[in-house]
Write a protein that holds these residues in place. Structure first.
Motif, short mmCIF file in Angstrom:
data_model
loop_
_atom_site.label_atom_id
_atom_site.label_comp_id
_atom_site.label_asym_id
_atom_site.label_seq_id
_atom_site.Cartn_x
_atom_site.Cartn_y
_atom_site.Cartn_z
N VAL A 33 18.96 -2.92 -8.96
CA VAL A 33 19.85 -1.94 -9.59
C VAL A 33 19.64 -0.57 -8.96
O VAL A 33 20.61 0.13 -8.64
CB VAL A 33 19.60 -1.90 -11.12
CG1 VAL A 33 20.32 -0.70 -11.74
CG2 VAL A 33 20.06 -3.19 -11.78
N GLU A 34 18.40 -0.19 -8.75
CA GLU A 34 18.12 1.11 -8.10
C GLU A 34 18.57 1.10 -6.65
O GLU A 34 19.16 2.06 -6.16
CB GLU A 34 16.63 1.43 -8.18
CG GLU A 34 16.17 2.59 -7.32
CD GLU A 34 16.87 3.90 -7.63
OE1 GLU A 34 17.06 4.71 -6.69
OE2 GLU A 34 17.25 4.13 -8.80
N GLY A 35 18.32 0.01 -5.95
CA GLY A 35 18.68 -0.05 -4.54
C GLY A 35 20.17 0.04 -4.29
O GLY A 35 20.61 0.55 -3.26
N TYR A 36 20.96 -0.48 -5.24
CA TYR A 36 22.42 -0.54 -5.07
C TYR A 36 23.14 0.28 -6.13
O TYR A 36 24.19 -0.11 -6.61
CB TYR A 36 22.87 -2.01 -5.12
CG TYR A 36 22.37 -2.81 -3.94
CD1 TYR A 36 23.10 -2.85 -2.75
CD2 TYR A 36 21.16 -3.49 -3.99
CE1 TYR A 36 22.65 -3.56 -1.66
CE2 TYR A 36 20.70 -4.21 -2.90
CZ TYR A 36 21.45 -4.25 -1.74
OH TYR A 36 20.99 -4.94 -0.66
N VAL A 43 0.85 -1.19 0.00
CA VAL A 43 0.00 0.00 0.00
C VAL A 43 0.89 1.24 0.00
O VAL A 43 0.66 2.19 -0.76
CB VAL A 43 -0.96 0.00 1.21
CG1 VAL A 43 -1.69 1.33 1.33
CG2 VAL A 43 -1.95 -1.16 1.10
N ARG A 44 1.89 1.24 0.84
CA ARG A 44 2.84 2.37 0.87
C ARG A 44 3.56 2.52 -0.46
O ARG A 44 3.73 3.63 -0.96
CB ARG A 44 3.84 2.17 2.01
CG ARG A 44 4.87 3.28 2.15
CD ARG A 44 5.52 3.26 3.53
NE ARG A 44 6.71 4.07 3.58
CZ ARG A 44 6.74 5.40 3.61
NH1 ARG A 44 5.60 6.08 3.58
NH2 ARG A 44 7.88 6.06 3.66
N LEU A 45 3.98 1.41 -1.04
CA LEU A 45 4.65 1.45 -2.34
C LEU A 45 3.74 2.06 -3.40
O LEU A 45 4.20 2.83 -4.26
CB LEU A 45 5.05 0.03 -2.75
CG LEU A 45 5.63 -0.17 -4.15
CD1 LEU A 45 6.92 0.61 -4.31
CD2 LEU A 45 5.86 -1.65 -4.42
N ALA A 46 2.45 1.75 -3.36
CA ALA A 46 1.51 2.26 -4.36
C ALA A 46 1.24 3.75 -4.20
O ALA A 46 0.93 4.44 -5.19
CB ALA A 46 0.20 1.48 -4.27
N LEU A 47 1.36 4.27 -2.98
CA LEU A 47 0.94 5.65 -2.71
C LEU A 47 2.07 6.65 -2.63
O LEU A 47 1.89 7.83 -2.98
CB LEU A 47 0.15 5.70 -1.40
CG LEU A 47 -1.18 4.95 -1.38
CD1 LEU A 47 -1.82 5.06 0.02
CD2 LEU A 47 -2.14 5.49 -2.43
N ALA A 48 3.24 6.26 -2.14
CA ALA A 48 4.30 7.22 -1.85
C ALA A 48 5.11 7.55 -3.09
O ALA A 48 5.42 6.66 -3.90
CB ALA A 48 5.22 6.66 -0.76
N PRO A 49 5.49 8.82 -3.29
CA PRO A 49 6.35 9.17 -4.43
C PRO A 49 7.69 8.47 -4.34
O PRO A 49 8.21 8.22 -3.25
CB PRO A 49 6.51 10.69 -4.29
CG PRO A 49 5.38 11.14 -3.42
CD PRO A 49 5.10 9.99 -2.49
N MET A 50 8.26 8.19 -5.50
CA MET A 50 9.53 7.48 -5.56
C MET A 50 10.65 8.27 -4.90
O MET A 50 10.76 9.48 -5.07
CB MET A 50 9.90 7.21 -7.03
CG MET A 50 11.22 6.51 -7.23
SD MET A 50 11.14 4.79 -6.68
CE MET A 50 12.88 4.34 -6.73
N VAL A 51 11.47 7.57 -4.10
CA VAL A 51 12.66 8.14 -3.48
C VAL A 51 13.83 7.21 -3.80
O VAL A 51 13.66 6.00 -3.91
CB VAL A 51 12.50 8.29 -1.95
CG1 VAL A 51 13.76 8.85 -1.32
CG2 VAL A 51 11.30 9.17 -1.62
N ASN A 52 15.04 7.77 -3.95
CA ASN A 52 16.19 6.94 -4.30
C ASN A 52 16.33 5.74 -3.37
O ASN A 52 16.05 5.81 -2.18
CB ASN A 52 17.48 7.75 -4.33
CG ASN A 52 17.87 8.44 -3.04
OD1 ASN A 52 18.89 9.11 -2.99
ND2 ASN A 52 17.09 8.28 -1.98
N HIS A 53 16.77 4.62 -3.97
CA HIS A 53 17.01 3.36 -3.26
C HIS A 53 15.73 2.78 -2.65
O HIS A 53 15.79 1.98 -1.72
CB HIS A 53 18.07 3.53 -2.16
CG HIS A 53 19.28 4.30 -2.58
ND1 HIS A 53 20.11 3.88 -3.60
CD2 HIS A 53 19.79 5.48 -2.14
CE1 HIS A 53 21.09 4.76 -3.77
NE2 HIS A 53 20.91 5.73 -2.90
N TRP A 54 14.57 3.22 -3.14
CA TRP A 54 13.28 2.72 -2.65
C TRP A 54 13.02 3.11 -1.20
O TRP A 54 12.32 2.41 -0.47
CB TRP A 54 13.16 1.20 -2.82
CG TRP A 54 13.40 0.75 -4.22
CD1 TRP A 54 14.52 0.17 -4.72
CD2 TRP A 54 12.49 0.89 -5.33
NE1 TRP A 54 14.38 -0.08 -6.07
CE2 TRP A 54 13.14 0.35 -6.47
CE3 TRP A 54 11.20 1.39 -5.46
CZ2 TRP A 54 12.54 0.31 -7.73
CZ3 TRP A 54 10.61 1.35 -6.71
CH2 TRP A 54 11.27 0.82 -7.82
#
Length: 307
Positions: free
Chosen positions: A211-214, A36-47
Motif C-alpha cells: 500500500v505504501e509502495g503504490y 540492515v539498511r531497513l533497520a537503520l535508515a529513516p523512512m522515506v516514501n515508497h520504501w
C-alpha cells in the motif's frame, strides 16, 4: 547516447539456468544486508530508504546512520568480498564464497558487533514463496564468482540506460535502485496523482508494505534476472489504465504478459541488438507512453529535455 559501445563487454551473456543456484543464494545474502539498511535508515516514501545501489565494484547500501556514527556495506563483485565500513575508520571483510545463508548471516551480524554497530533484523526473507529464516537456511549455499561478476555487469548496462531515461523526466521520479526483495533494478515515474489502495498479495510481505509502495499513480520499469533465457526488462503501470495492454510498443520483441501484467523484453534482444542502449531506451520510452497516454498524464508538465 554517444555512439555505439562494445556490447559484448557492456551486455554480457548470462543464462538464468546457468547461475540460478548462485542467484538464489546471493538473493538471500542481499536480503540480510538490505534488512540492515531497513533497520537503520529513516523512512522515506515508497520504501526508498531500503534499496541497494550500483557502485563501481558491486552493490552498496550507501551511507547509513547508527546513532552518532555511520556505516556502509558493499558487495564487491571484483574482489568477491563484503565490505563493512564504519565512519570511525574501522572495517571488516567477509569473503564471498560458497557458504550457507546461515553462515553468511552469522558472519555479518558478528562483524557489525565487532565494530560496535549491532543491528537486530527480522530474519524471514520477503517477497519469496519459499522463505527460510536466515539463521536456519543451509539450503542456499552456492556462489560462482564469475557469474556474480557477470550479473553485476548486466546491472551496470541496465543502470546506465535507466539513468539516462530517468533524466528525461522532471516530475517525481525515483532513484535507479536495486530492490533486494524481488532482486530487480528499477526506476519509477509518478504522475502526481494518488492511486487506489493496492490489494497487496506479495509473498511473505504484509499488504500494508505494498500500500505504501503504490500509494501514487506510477509507471515503473527495470531489469529482473529471472524467468527463462537471460532475464527480462519489464515495464508496468499502477493502476493499469484501459488500453494499456493493447498499446503499441517497440521493439518488435516486446510484448504484454497477461500473467504478470507487465510489458516484457528479453535481455537477449537488447544484448544482441546493433545498438543495445538505443533498443532498451525505445522499450522504456514506448512502454512509459502506454501508461502516460492512456491515463492522461500531463506530459508537457512532467517531461523535460536536459541539455
Amino acid at each position: 547516447m554517444t555512439g555505439f559501445r562494445d556490447s559484448a563487454a557492456d551486455w554480457p551473456s548470462l543464462r538464468v539456468a546457468d547461475w540460478v543456484d548462485t542467484r538464489d543464494t546471493l538473493h538471500m545474502w542481499m536480503q540480510v544486508v538490505g534488512k540492515v539498511r531497513l533497520a537503520l535508515a529513516p523512512m522515506v516514501n515508497h520504501w526508498w530508504q531500503v534499496p541497494l545501489y550500483l557502485s563501481a565494484r558491486g552493490l552498496t547500501t550507501s551511507l547509513m546512520p547508527h546513532g552518532r556514527r555511520s556505516l556502509d556495506i558493499e558487495f564487491d563483485f571484483c574482489e568477491h568480498v563484503l565490505h563493512i565500513r564504519s565512519s570511525s575508520g574501522d572495517a571488516r571483510r567477509i569473503r564471498l564464497a560458497p557458504k550457507p545463508v546461515a553462515e553468511f548471516y552469522r558472519e555479518t551480524m558478528a562483524a557489525l558487533r565487532e565494530l560496535d554497530l549491532p543491528v537486530d533484523i527480522w530474519t524471514m526473507p520477503r517477497e519469496v514463496e519459499y522463505a527460510i529464516p536466515f539463521e536456519d537456511d543451509t539450503e542456499h549455499a552456492s556462489y560462482d564468482p564469475e557469474h556474480a561478476h557477470l550479473f553485476w555487469q548486466q546491472l551496470l548496462g541496465a543502470h546506465r540506460v535507466l539513468t539516462e531515461f530517468r533524466s528525461r523526466f522532471v516530475g517525481k521520479v525515483s532513484p535507479v535502485h536495486f530492490f533486494w526483495g524481488a532482486m530487480d533494478l528499477a526506476v519509477t515515474r509518478f504522475s502526481g496523482r494518488t492511486a487506489p489502495e493496492h490489494p497487496g498479495g506479495a509473498p511473505n510481505c504484509a499488504d500494508w508494505v505494498m500500500v505504501e509502495g503504490y500509494s501514487h499513480e506510477l509507471s515503473s520499469c527495470g531489469f529482473w534476472p529471472g524467468g527463462t533465457g537471460e532475464g527480462f526488462f519489464y515495464s508496468y503501470a499502477y493502476p493499469e489504465p484501459a488500453g494499456y495492454a493493447q498499446h503499441a510498443v517497440r521493439p518488435a520483441d516486446a510484448s504484454y504478459s497477461p500473467e504478470v501484467g507487465e510489458f516484457l523484453l528479453p535481455y537477449e534482444t537488447v544484448r544482441t541488438a546493433v545498438d543495445p542502449d538505443a533498443t532498451l531506451l525505445e522499450f522504456l520510452q514506448t512502454t512509459y507512453e502506454a501508461a502516460a497516454d492512456n491515463a492522461a498524464w500531463d506530459r508537457h508538465r512532467l517531461e523535460g529535455a536536459p541539455a
